[in-house]
Structure formats: C-alpha cells, structure tokens
Design a protein around this motif. Structure first.
Motif, PDB file in Angstrom:
ATOM      1  N   VAL A 143       0.851  -1.185   0.000  1.00 20.12           N
ATOM      2  CA  VAL A 143       0.000   0.000   0.000  1.00 20.12           C
ATOM      3  C   VAL A 143       0.893   1.243   0.000  1.00 20.12           C
ATOM      4  CG1 VAL A 143      -1.840   1.256   1.189  1.00 20.12           C
ATOM      5  CG2 VAL A 143      -1.787  -1.256   1.262  1.00 20.12           C
ATOM      6  N   VAL A 144       0.699   2.072  -1.001  1.00 24.08           N
ATOM      7  CA  VAL A 144       1.496   3.292  -1.154  1.00 24.08           C
ATOM      8  C   VAL A 144       0.571   4.496  -1.084  1.00 24.08           C
ATOM      9  CG1 VAL A 144       3.040   4.588  -2.681  1.00 24.08           C
ATOM     10  CG2 VAL A 144       3.197   2.082  -2.567  1.00 24.08           C
ATOM     11  N   VAL A 145       0.921   5.453  -0.239  1.00 26.65           N
ATOM     12  CA  VAL A 145       0.127   6.675  -0.091  1.00 26.65           C
ATOM     13  C   VAL A 145       1.023   7.869  -0.427  1.00 26.65           C
ATOM     14  CG1 VAL A 145      -1.252   8.107   1.454  1.00 26.65           C
ATOM     15  CG2 VAL A 145      -1.326   5.619   1.671  1.00 26.65           C
ATOM     16  N   VAL A 150       3.191   2.502   3.122  1.00 24.94           N
ATOM     17  CA  VAL A 150       2.688   2.568   4.502  1.00 24.94           C
ATOM     18  C   VAL A 150       2.351   1.186   5.066  1.00 24.94           C
ATOM     19  CG1 VAL A 150       1.776   4.896   4.195  1.00 24.94           C
ATOM     20  CG2 VAL A 150       0.308   2.928   3.690  1.00 24.94           C
ATOM     21  N   GLY A 151       2.443   0.168   4.258  1.00 26.40           N
ATOM     22  CA  GLY A 151       2.150  -1.175   4.734  1.00 26.40           C
ATOM     23  C   GLY A 151       1.890  -2.122   3.586  1.00 26.40           C
ATOM     24  N   THR A 152       1.662  -3.378   3.909  1.00 24.31           N
ATOM     25  CA  THR A 152       1.359  -4.402   2.914  1.00 24.31           C
ATOM     26  C   THR A 152       0.179  -5.233   3.398  1.00 24.31           C
ATOM     27  OG1 THR A 152       3.683  -4.559   2.246  1.00 24.31           O
ATOM     28  CG2 THR A 152       2.240  -6.377   1.617  1.00 24.31           C
ATOM     29  N   LEU A 153      -0.845  -5.331   2.587  1.00 21.46           N
ATOM     30  CA  LEU A 153      -2.032  -6.105   2.963  1.00 21.46           C
ATOM     31  C   LEU A 153      -1.663  -7.546   3.293  1.00 21.46           C
ATOM     32  CD1 LEU A 153      -4.582  -4.948   0.234  1.00 21.46           C
ATOM     33  CD2 LEU A 153      -4.661  -4.376   2.666  1.00 21.46           C
ATOM     34  N   SER A 154      -2.180  -8.053   4.409  1.00 23.29           N
ATOM     35  CA  SER A 154      -1.984  -9.458   4.752  1.00 23.29           C
ATOM     36  C   SER A 154      -2.880 -10.314   3.868  1.00 23.29           C
ATOM     37  CB  SER A 154      -2.324  -9.706   6.224  1.00 23.29           C
ATOM     38  OG  SER A 154      -1.381  -9.098   7.068  1.00 23.29           O
TER      39      SER A 154
END
Length: 238
Positions: A143-145, A150-154
């Motif tokens: 996930v890029v904002v 900012v994170g990676t979907l599980s």
C-alpha cells in the motif's frame, strides 16, 4: 402415532431449512465476495437405540460452503481490492482476526483502512494508516500513499478443504481455533471487487424443487391426519 407422519413432518422441516439457505443465497447474490451455502440431509431414526421411545424421525442437516471464486468486477474505486487466487484478507474484530474475500474497504475517520463494518484491515505490521492521501495498491498487496509505502495487505490461506465458519459480514474464522493460516501468493487487484459466486438460475431451480417437495410432504401429512381421524371415527362406532 404412525411413523409415516413423522417422516412427512421431517420432510417439511428439511425443505424449510433448505428454503432458508436458498433464500439467503439469493438475498446475497449481489454481495461482493459472498460464498453460497448448501445443505444436505441424512435421515435418521431418533428412537433406533430405544424402540420403546416414540421419538420422531428427523434429519441431520449438514451445511457446506462453496468457496469457488466469483467473477471480477471493475469498480475504479482505489480502496476496492480483489484477490486473484486462493486466500483471504485479514481484518481485526473484537473477537480476534477474521478472514474475508470482501475487499470493499474504506478510510476510517482515524485514517485507517477498514472494512464495511469498521474493522481494521490488517497488514504485515498491523493496521494500515492511509491518512487522506492518494492510495495505490500493488499486486503484492503493498500500500502506497502519496508515493510512500505505509504497509502491505496481509493475504493468507488455509489447508483445503476449508474448515471455516461464517460469522456474518462476509467474515470467516477457522472451525478449529488453533488452525494457523499461511501466506498466499494470490495477487491483489486494485479497483476491482469479487462478485458473489451465487448462481441465481441454479438457486431458483433449487427453490422450485424444495417448494414442491415441501408441498408434497404437506399433502402427505394431511393424508395421514385424515386417515387417523377416519380410524378414530370408525372405532368410535364399534
């Protein structure tokens, strides 16, 4: 009482439960990520171990879920995602982690990625803060904002055949609380949702079949009732 009427009544109950399942499937034919249910029956004689008990004949009902994927539907919504392959997204509920194929996510007031019920979507490091910026989600779930990751979907999966339980809201939990999910290689498609896998024409045919079966059993119950009433009246004349 004649055992035949018990069998007919059991048929009525079985048909009613089947109609309930079919109705729920049809009601969710447009719910993204919904997995259709089926019900099978095994007839059993309740008093087989103790013939002296006049217990009725009922049916054991066994529910199963069809986990086959639904069609991909393009939405162009940046927070809509679908899994192309086996597996589930992870959300954090008050009772613990739950798993879903419904990828219609939202931005909470706190700027977190949440599902339709407001439960936080889990990433590799916990919940995902997306703030108010432009969100891009890569095929691996990253996930890029506004250009910053900012994170990676599980994305996880369970051994097949799946032993999962529906808890509502498109969520599943393992039937065995000790079952541990494993990472899946399914890719994420941003701007898409997975449609329900309910086959409306098939479900309508099943509904007609179950309705006719219900009517047949109801007629059988009435016939047995009429015969019983006639027997009582005839005996009363003797």
């Amino acid at each position: 009482m004649n055992s035949g009427i018990y069998a007919a009544l059991s048929g009525n109950l079985s048909a009613q439960r089947r109609l309930d399942v079919i109705s729920n499937n049809l009601a969710n034919s447009n719910t993204s990520g919904f997995k259709a249910d089926q019900i099978q029956f095994e007839s059993v004689l309740a008093n087989v171990k103790n013939p002296t008990q006049q217990a009725p004949v009922f049916s054991n009902d066994r529910y199963s879920t069809d986990y086959s994927p639904g069609a991909m539907q393009r939405t162009e919504n940046a927070l809509d995602v679908a899994l192309d392959g086996d597996g589930f997204f992870v959300v954090n509920t008050p009772q613990g982690p739950a798993y879903t194929r419904q990828g219609n996510f939202f931005r909470s007031q706190a700027g977190r990625l949440v599902n339709a019920d407001g439960f936080e979507v889990q990433g590799s490091g916990g919940s995902i803060a997306i703030g108010g910026g432009k969100v891009e989600i890569a095929g691996n779930g990253e996930v890029v904002v506004n250009g910053a990751t900012v994170g990676t979907l599980s994305k996880v999966d369970f051994p097949k055949p799946y032993q999962l339980t529906k808890i509502g809201g498109g969520l599943f939990v393992p039937a065995n609380p000790q079952a541990a999910p494993a990472p899946t290689q399914a890719s994420v498609k941003q701007g898409y949702l997975e449609s329900s896998n309910v086959k409306v024409v098939v479900e309508m045919a099943r509904m007609i079949e179950a309705s006719r079966y219900f009517e047949t059993c109801a007629k059988a119950v009435k016939s047995y009732d009429d015969m019983t009433a006639k027997a009582v009246n005839e005996l009363g004349k003797v």
